[in-house]
Scaffold this motif. Structure first.
Motif, PDB file in Angstrom:
ATOM      1  N   LEU B 207      13.962  -9.277  21.596  1.00 23.62           N
ATOM      2  CA  LEU B 207      13.751  -7.829  21.707  1.00 23.62           C
ATOM      3  C   LEU B 207      12.756  -7.515  22.819  1.00 23.62           C
ATOM      4  O   LEU B 207      12.969  -6.610  23.638  1.00 23.62           O
ATOM      5  CB  LEU B 207      13.254  -7.265  20.376  1.00 23.62           C
ATOM      6  CG  LEU B 207      14.259  -7.308  19.209  1.00 23.62           C
ATOM      7  CD1 LEU B 207      13.597  -6.828  17.922  1.00 23.62           C
ATOM      8  CD2 LEU B 207      15.489  -6.462  19.516  1.00 23.62           C
ATOM      9  N   VAL B 210      14.117  -8.411  26.459  1.00 25.81           N
ATOM     10  CA  VAL B 210      15.129  -7.457  26.917  1.00 25.81           C
ATOM     11  C   VAL B 210      14.470  -6.106  27.233  1.00 25.81           C
ATOM     12  O   VAL B 210      14.792  -5.459  28.237  1.00 25.81           O
ATOM     13  CB  VAL B 210      16.262  -7.298  25.874  1.00 25.81           C
ATOM     14  CG1 VAL B 210      17.163  -6.115  26.196  1.00 25.81           C
ATOM     15  CG2 VAL B 210      17.090  -8.578  25.807  1.00 25.81           C
ATOM     16  N   MET B 243      22.412 -14.600  24.363  1.00 25.76           N
ATOM     17  CA  MET B 243      21.360 -13.574  24.300  1.00 25.76           C
ATOM     18  C   MET B 243      21.894 -12.330  23.581  1.00 25.76           C
ATOM     19  O   MET B 243      21.188 -11.744  22.750  1.00 25.76           O
ATOM     20  CB  MET B 243      20.905 -13.207  25.711  1.00 25.76           C
ATOM     21  CG  MET B 243      20.044 -11.960  25.772  1.00 25.76           C
ATOM     22  SD  MET B 243      19.396 -11.649  27.413  1.00 25.76           S
ATOM     23  CE  MET B 243      20.882 -11.196  28.303  1.00 25.76           C
ATOM     24  N   ASN B 244      23.131 -11.937  23.883  1.00 25.53           N
ATOM     25  CA  ASN B 244      23.701 -10.765  23.226  1.00 25.53           C
ATOM     26  C   ASN B 244      23.806 -10.966  21.724  1.00 25.53           C
ATOM     27  O   ASN B 244      23.566 -10.037  20.938  1.00 25.53           O
ATOM     28  CB  ASN B 244      25.074 -10.431  23.825  1.00 25.53           C
ATOM     29  CG  ASN B 244      24.985  -9.956  25.268  1.00 25.53           C
ATOM     30  OD1 ASN B 244      23.888  -9.832  25.814  1.00 25.53           O
ATOM     31  ND2 ASN B 244      26.112  -9.702  25.889  1.00 25.53           N
ATOM     32  N   ARG B 245      24.151 -12.184  21.308  1.00 29.20           N
ATOM     33  CA  ARG B 245      24.205 -12.483  19.865  1.00 29.20           C
ATOM     34  C   ARG B 245      22.811 -12.431  19.254  1.00 29.20           C
ATOM     35  O   ARG B 245      22.592 -11.848  18.194  1.00 29.20           O
ATOM     36  CB  ARG B 245      24.771 -13.886  19.622  1.00 29.20           C
ATOM     37  CG  ARG B 245      26.229 -14.058  19.909  1.00 29.20           C
ATOM     38  CD  ARG B 245      26.773 -15.315  19.230  1.00 29.20           C
ATOM     39  NE  ARG B 245      26.266 -16.575  19.736  1.00 29.20           N
ATOM     40  CZ  ARG B 245      26.722 -17.206  20.814  1.00 29.20           C
ATOM     41  NH1 ARG B 245      27.685 -16.664  21.523  1.00 29.20           N
ATOM     42  NH2 ARG B 245      26.228 -18.356  21.189  1.00 29.20           N
ATOM     43  N   PHE B 247      20.289 -10.817  20.317  1.00 29.09           N
ATOM     44  CA  PHE B 247      19.792  -9.446  20.333  1.00 29.09           C
ATOM     45  C   PHE B 247      20.349  -8.665  19.150  1.00 29.09           C
ATOM     46  O   PHE B 247      19.636  -7.914  18.487  1.00 29.09           O
ATOM     47  CB  PHE B 247      20.176  -8.774  21.650  1.00 29.09           C
ATOM     48  CG  PHE B 247      19.570  -7.408  21.830  1.00 29.09           C
ATOM     49  CD1 PHE B 247      18.278  -7.259  22.316  1.00 29.09           C
ATOM     50  CD2 PHE B 247      20.291  -6.267  21.510  1.00 29.09           C
ATOM     51  CE1 PHE B 247      17.716  -6.004  22.462  1.00 29.09           C
ATOM     52  CE2 PHE B 247      19.734  -5.006  21.658  1.00 29.09           C
ATOM     53  CZ  PHE B 247      18.445  -4.881  22.142  1.00 29.09           C
ATOM     54  N   LEU B 248      21.644  -8.879  18.876  1.00 26.06           N
ATOM     55  CA  LEU B 248      22.271  -8.182  17.744  1.00 26.06           C
ATOM     56  C   LEU B 248      21.608  -8.622  16.435  1.00 26.06           C
ATOM     57  O   LEU B 248      21.240  -7.794  15.602  1.00 26.06           O
ATOM     58  CB  LEU B 248      23.767  -8.474  17.721  1.00 26.06           C
ATOM     59  CG  LEU B 248      24.591  -7.680  16.700  1.00 26.06           C
ATOM     60  CD1 LEU B 248      24.475  -6.192  16.967  1.00 26.06           C
ATOM     61  CD2 LEU B 248      26.067  -8.090  16.751  1.00 26.06           C
ATOM     62  N   ALA B 250      18.649  -9.816  16.002  1.00 20.78           N
ATOM     63  CA  ALA B 250      17.272  -9.332  15.932  1.00 20.78           C
ATOM     64  C   ALA B 250      17.233  -7.830  15.670  1.00 20.78           C
ATOM     65  O   ALA B 250      16.346  -7.339  14.967  1.00 20.78           O
ATOM     66  CB  ALA B 250      16.554  -9.662  17.240  1.00 20.78           C
ATOM     67  N   SER B 251      18.208  -7.092  16.204  1.00 16.84           N
ATOM     68  CA  SER B 251      18.188  -5.634  16.066  1.00 16.84           C
ATOM     69  C   SER B 251      18.478  -5.185  14.639  1.00 16.84           C
ATOM     70  O   SER B 251      17.992  -4.146  14.208  1.00 16.84           O
ATOM     71  CB  SER B 251      19.234  -4.986  16.975  1.00 16.84           C
ATOM     72  OG  SER B 251      19.056  -5.397  18.284  1.00 16.84           O
TER      73      SER B 251
END
Ligand code: HEM
Ligand code: SF4
Ligand code: FES
Lengths: 287, 253
Positions: B207, B210, B243-245, B247-248, B250-251
């Motif tokens: 998080l 990014v 990273m996209n995974r 990020f999801l 973590a979000s």
């Protein structure tokens, strides 16, 4: 923090692009299945039945609202992202070399804008007529009765036919000529008895005729057909990059999965726009 | 290998006095460049010529000259680190060019990498991204644990190692039409995300890195894949997907 990140961050915007883009791919597949019915000979009734179903079924309505929202969101988010990306390089290079990326991947916004313009004109030409046009033609059928050709309106129940000369348009006088007309049309498609004012039947809007007339138009039909084909070409390029790109955005990339996704994406990008595009071409050139 | 010969070349080089001045492309002629010399040696030769002519030499970044420090950020003939793949500028040789060639040399172009002088850009945006989350907590109380006491699957170790090969050169940003730093950040997130030692800070790391990346003004990835092709260390797009995974995950936590 986590919540706002899911809306505002660069990666989250990518998730939304990907989800809306993939949903629109599903929409394309469904829309194509409907359009292909135009190629079946003498299929006006089936096609108009399908058109009625698509504009009245509640589940389809929900899907169509999702589609409108997806297109708007995808287009707005895509344009915002493109503007942001342009700002990330305020001074460009004097010399560039495009060899490390594909044409489609570098021009998603231009291709998308072409698609957006197409969708807008397409909706004016067909969708808006179907939904809002007071003068939308109703489906008729010519049947031979005792050696005489007679034109009938077609009701949505099997076997319902109403002679056109017995039907008055909304607001039209019932008594013209010798006999008063038996029926009157209300709310665009409802057929009522003129005396008792009871609803007798629902009539079909003739989307089939609208579509054929559009692409066969003596003056502009050829241009409409060419425009349609070019828009489908833009769609093909958009999908050529976009389909597999959406999976990458969503984090689905692995040595096992990705080759299959890429293969399917490229097949989808060729087959779907091609099938869409041959329909107006066939309609235009058919006698 | 063919024998070295001397070639004459034309150079078009971005000259900019300092961060606030405007700058422009200038043309130079350089004769007798050995094809056995490296690209940076060719620039050294040009600078010698300029100094002899009492002109200001061209400022360019370099340090190790062996492909490990990531300083030599030159955009050559429309490509980051010039023709040839899998190399940094210091690993580029003049044998890639022909007699009479015109060679364009420009700095990395990115809002987040402002030009300091001529071909030198400020890449501290990468440092700030790294500081935002590119670290792990280690026990420094004296009871040091042997690194190999925590088992790591070979496949994960290999992938983490490949990601850690990123030298922070910025070629990915320079070559990306969107000026996106996602290959760099993807590599830095991945090298920790794959290892047990990196799990502790995993949520905040992705998080924060990014967020810092966005604040620095880098663009958004559109998966053109140009970065992967120009990266001197072969960092793959799989790292951006990871990273996209992350990020999801973590979000939604
Ligand atoms: C039926 C219509 C459409 C379909 C099926 C579609 C599909 C897609 C898909 C699957 C992607 C990849 C998403 C990703 O990389 O994560 C994409 C990207 C994109 N689309 Fe569309 N799209 C359509 C219409 C449009 C329209 C109308 C626009 C308007 C401008 C547009 C603009 C873009 C842009 C700019 C991108 C690249 C964004 C990015 O990668 O960040 N698209 N589209
Ligand atoms: S990912 Fe590759 S191109 Fe980008 S900074 Fe790291 S080494 Fe350089
Ligand atoms: S000078 Fe160190 S990588 Fe080129």
């Amino acid at each position: 923090m986590a919540k706002s990140a899911l809306l505002k961050s660069s990666i989250a915007k990518k998730y939304w692009m990907a989800l809306t883009g993939l949903f629109l791919c599903l929409f394309l597949a469904g829309h194509l299945a409907g359009n292909l019915q135009l190629l079946v000979p003498n299929n006006a009734l089936n096609f108009n039945q399908y058109a009625l179903f698509m504009t009245s079924n509640p589940a389809v309505k929900l899907l169509s609202y999702l589609t409108y929202i997806s297109i708007l969101f995808h287009a707005i988010d895509g344009i915002l992202l493109t503007i942001q990306n342009k700002k990330a390089r305020p001074i460009g290079y004097a010399k560039t070399d495009g060899s490390s990326s594909s044409f489609a991947s570098r021009n998603m916004a231009v291709l998308g804008t072409i698609i957006l313009v197409f969708i807008a004109t397409h909706m004016v030409n067909f969708w808006a007529k179907m939904h809002f046009d007071k003068n939308m033609p109703l489906m008729t059928k010519t049947i031979e009765v005792q050696g005489n050709k007679q034109v009938f309106y077609v009701g949505t129940q099997v076997g319902q036919y109403f002679p056109v000369e017995q039907v008055a348009k909304e607001g039209e006088k019932l008594e013209q000529g010798m006999m008063p007309k038996q029926f009157v049309i209300k709310n665009k498609t409802e057929l009522h008895y003129s005396q008792a004012d009871v609803k007798t039947a629902d009539l079909y809007k003739d989307l089939y005729k609208i579509t054929l007339d559009f692409f066969k138009d003596a003056k502009y039909g050829l241009y409409f057909t060419i425009g349609y084909v070019l828009a489908m070409l833009a769609l093909a390029f958009h999908l050529w990059h976009g389909f597999q790109s959406a999976f990458q955005s969503l984090g689905a990339n692995s040595s096992k999965l990705t080759p299959a996704i890429k293969f399917f994406g490229k097949a989808f990008a060729i087959v779907v726009p091609l099938l869409f595009a041959i329909i107006p071409v066939i309609l235009h050139f058919k006698k | 290998m063919s024998a070295a010969k001397n070639i004459n070349i034309n150079l078009k080089i971005w000259r900019q006095k300092n961060a606030s001045s405007k700058g422009s492309m200038e043309t130079y002629k350089l004769d007798n460049v050995s094809t056995a010399s490296s690209f940076l040696e060719m620039l050294d030769q040009l600078n010698e010529q300029l100094i002899n002519e009492k002109k200001e030499p061209v400022a360019f970044d370099h340090d190790c000259r062996e492909g490990i420090c990531g300083m030599c950020s030159l955009y050559i003939n429309g490509r980051a680190h010039g023709p040839d793949t899998g190399i940094t500028t210091c690993q580029l040789h003049m044998r890639m060019f022909n007699d009479g060639d015109t060679i364009y040399i420009e700095p990395w172009r990115s809002k987040a990498f402002p030009v300091i002088k001529d071909l030198v850009v400020d890449r501290t945006a990468f440092d700030r991204i790294q500081q935002a989350g590119g670290f792990v907590s280690v026990n420094t109380s004296g009871n040091t644990i042997d690194a190999n006491s925590i088992p790591v699957p070979k496949d994960d170790a290999d992938k983490a190692f490949e990601a850690a090969a990123c030298i922070g050169c910025g070629a990915c940003v320079a070559t990306c039409k969107n000026g996106s730093a996602m290959l760099f950040v993807g590599a830095k997130v991945s090298q920790y995300a794959l290892l047990p030692q990196g799990k502790v800070e995993a949520t905040n790391r992705v998080l924060n890195m990014v967020r810092q990346m966005d604040e620095e003004g880098f663009g958004n990835c559109t998966n053109t894949g140009a970065c992967e092709i120009e990266c001197p260390k072969g960092i793959s797009l799989e790292n951006i997907a990871r990273m996209n995974r992350e990020f999801l995950k973590a979000s939604v936590k």
